[in-house]
Structures are given as C-alpha cells and as structure tokens.
Write an enzyme that holds these catalytic residues in place. Structure first.
Site, short mmCIF file in Angstrom:
data_model
loop_
_atom_site.label_atom_id
_atom_site.label_comp_id
_atom_site.label_asym_id
_atom_site.label_seq_id
_atom_site.Cartn_x
_atom_site.Cartn_y
_atom_site.Cartn_z
N TYR A 182 14.88 32.23 1.21
CA TYR A 182 13.76 33.07 1.65
C TYR A 182 13.95 33.52 3.10
O TYR A 182 14.44 32.77 3.95
CB TYR A 182 12.45 32.30 1.56
CG TYR A 182 11.94 32.10 0.14
CD1 TYR A 182 11.62 33.19 -0.66
CD2 TYR A 182 11.77 30.82 -0.37
CE1 TYR A 182 11.15 33.00 -1.95
CE2 TYR A 182 11.30 30.62 -1.66
CZ TYR A 182 10.99 31.71 -2.44
OH TYR A 182 10.52 31.53 -3.72
N LYS B 136 0.85 -1.19 0.00
CA LYS B 136 0.00 0.00 0.00
C LYS B 136 0.88 1.24 0.00
O LYS B 136 2.09 1.17 0.23
CB LYS B 136 -0.92 -0.01 1.22
CG LYS B 136 -0.18 0.02 2.54
CD LYS B 136 -1.14 -0.08 3.72
CE LYS B 136 -0.36 -0.05 5.04
NZ LYS B 136 -1.26 -0.09 6.21
#
Length: 383
Positions: free
Chosen positions: A275, A36
């Site tokens: 940033y 999964k």
C-alpha cells in the site's frame, strides 16, 4: 493445518525458568504462576497443564472467565486466585469451586459474605491494600471499617491473604516509591496483627520485586513475565547479568511463532511494494508474502522495520504490514521456496527474533506484544 501460523511452547524452557525462579525465592516461599492475559499470549489452556506438569500448584488470573478456562483445562486440582474482575453474580460460583479472590473495596467484601452464606462455605479472600500504586486496594481511611467487617463476617469470610502491588519495581527511577510502599505495607500488616486479624499468606512481589527487592518475597511471589523467559525490563536483565558475571541469559523463551511463505514475487527496481509509497525497491528484488498481519498480532508499526527468519537468515519486512499478510525481502536468501518455514518470533538455527527487538522497533512492551497474540492461533507443546 487450517491456520496461517502457529505457536510452539517449550516444556524444557518452562522447566528451566521455574527452577531459576525457585532458586531466587528458596523452598519456603510459594510460587504463584500468573497467567492473566491468556498466559501472556501463550494460551491458558496449553500453558496451565504444562505449568502444573512442571510442579506449579498455585495460579493467579485476572478474571472469572480466566479462572474458569484454567479450571476446565487443568488435569489435577490447583489453587486459583483471581486478582481483578469478579462480578457479584460470579462470587457464589467462585466460592463453591474454592477459587480465591482479591477484595479491594467494602462492597465486594459484603457481597462475598452474602454469597458465602448461600454457598454454605467460606469465601477465601485476599485483602488488597493501597500503599501507593493508586489503582485498586483499601485506602488507610477505610481500614477501621474493613477490620470491623472482617470480624463481623468471620463466619463467612476467611482471611486467606494480605497483599499489595508495587508501582514499577522494574525501574530504578521508582526505587524510593517502592521503598515507601514497602514501609506502608509493613505498617498496615502490623495494624492487622494488632487487630487479631492474621492472614494465611502475605504476598506483595511480582517478577520485578522478586528480583530487585528480596525482602518482598514474604510467603508467596506472584510471577508472570519471567516464567515465560522475559525480564521485566532491560535494566533488570543488565543489572542481574553484571552482578553475577554471567554471559548467557539464565532464562529461556518458551514461545516460537511460526508461519510459512504463501507466495513469491519478483519486483523490478523502482517499483513500490504494498500500500502507498512507503517502500520503493532500490534494486530488483524477490519478495516473500507471509500470511500473517496485524489481525494476527503482528503490529502495523513494524512496517518497513520488522524482521523474520527464513532458512536461518533474517529477512526484513518491506512495505506496510496488512491486515492478513506482510511482505519480506528474500532477495539474498538462496534457494528460498514457497512453503518454507518462517519464524516470526523465536529461534531458527543460530538466529533468533526476540520480543525485545520487536519492542525496540514498535515502542511496545514485551507484555503488550505477547498478549496481543490472538486466541485462535493454535498453540502446541514441544519438548
């Protein structure tokens, strides 16, 4: 190559891990490979055939779309079991293709019987019982109705499995809860036998239960994280290593996530990098720009904390991880050049970057970091 990073999957590592798991469960217990979450980030289309080549014949997925992806990628037929989402319109398709599936509510059992009638063959169902996880599974109050339905629809429904799932077997703090679940399951199993309902397989164990509670092995174990080379928790790893007086991890990581240096830049002392003002250069620095960011699964929470490998040396992430790039400090790596290989996860030389180290820095689980690796990062099998 058109991508800014790629993932290598090691066949020899998988073979090693499967052998280790089989040593734990013995020859009489079937191993179901849980794939999964895009095979825990390793890629269903790459991992499925590789696992089959290593001897796996039984796979467990979460949903119908994962079952379809696996079925289309396997070179040979194998047993596929859906443990979670399967919408009613998909039931007939699953039955026609001999795909087994969990049933955990009355409505799904009725719909499965209807779909089996249309398909002209029996639905192979695994009845999931609620034993204390409180997620999915038939509650004890529903058992009488469930048994009646199984008898009534036996022409269309085959009781392939009886199962449950444990709530945190990887941690000793859940020990009493797990024992209570085991006790509940055994009582419910006996109740089914007394009602002349005998499943072909009894299964309850995930990786953690397989290692911590040997009496949960039963007919089959559903192993996910350990086949990929990771332990369910640091506690389980430490416990196993100490009990067996081992120095080297018996599991091997399959995954190597790699990129390359896109650009190099010199940054004067005192300037900020990236940033905002989260990182100010404490000296004149050389910075490498790597074309991988949080859009590619490299968590923004690793800003100013994460590490990568370049020329066999660790280089720290500096500044904020951007959507598509991040910057790392290569000031002390001699001869670094544009195009040099960068290992984001895995090994390079004698050094390694583990998912566990990511988890410590970003408060994420191994499972979360792996499954966040995007589908469109190319994955390749290596020896």
């Amino acid at each position: 190559m058109f991508h800014s990073s790629y993932i290598e999957i090691s066949k020899s590592a998988l073979h090693n891990n499967i052998n280790f798991i089989k040593q734990q469960i013995g020859p009489q217990v079937q191993l179901s490979s849980v794939i999964k979450g895009n095979a825990y980030g390793h890629g269903i289309e790459v991992f499925g055939p590789l696992a089959q080549d290593c001897g796996i014949t039984h796979f467990a997925v979460f949903s119908a779309d994962e079952a379809l992806r696996l079925q289309e990628s396997l070179p040979s037929p194998a047993t596929i079991m859906i443990m979670g989402f399967l919408d009613n319109p998909e039931l007939e398709w699953a039955i026609q293709h001999d795909i087994e599936f969990f049933v955990f509510e009355p409505e799904r059992l009725l719909e499965a019987a209807k779909a089996a009638g249309k398909a002209g063959k029996k639905a192979k169902v695994h009845i999931e019982l609620e034993t204390g996880m409180n997620r999915t599974g038939f509650d004890p109050a529903e058992l009488h109705q469930l048994k009646e339905m199984l008898h009534e629809h036996r022409q269309y429904v085959q009781l392939q499995g009886l199962c449950t799932h444990y709530a945190g077997a990887e941690s000793s703090e859940n020990h009493h809860r797990i024992l209570a679940q085991q006790k509940n399951f055994l009582a419910l199993r006996k109740s089914f036998q007394e009602s002349s309902l005998t499943p072909s397989q009894i299964h309850t164990a995930c990786s953690a239960a397989m290692m911590g509670y040997t009496d949960t092995h039963m007919d089959m174990v559903r192993v996910g994280i350990m086949q990929y080379g990771f332990w369910p928790s640091p506690e389980m790893y430490t416990d196993y290593m100490s009990r067996n007086d081992m120095q080297q991890d018996p599991l091997k990581l399959l995954i190597n996530w790699k990129s390359s240096i896109m650009s190099l830049k010199h940054v004067p002392q005192g300037d900020y990098i990236g940033y905002g003002a989260s990182y100010q250069a404490p000296r004149d620095m050389k910075i490498a720009v790597i074309p991988v960011g949080y859009a590619w699964g490299y968590s923004r929470s690793l800003s100013n904390q994460g590490q990568v490998l370049i020329q066999g040396l660790k280089a720290g992430v500096v500044g904020i991880v951007n959507m598509n790039v991040m910057m790392v400090d290569v000031t002390d790596i001699p001869g670094v050049q544009k195009g040099n290989e960068v290992v984001l996860l895995g090994k390079q030389g004698d050094q390694s970057i583990s998912v566990a180290s990511f988890s410590e820095l970003s408060s994420q689980l191994n499972y979360e970091l792996l499954t966040r690796l995007p589908l469109n990062i190319p994955r390749f099998v290596v020896p």
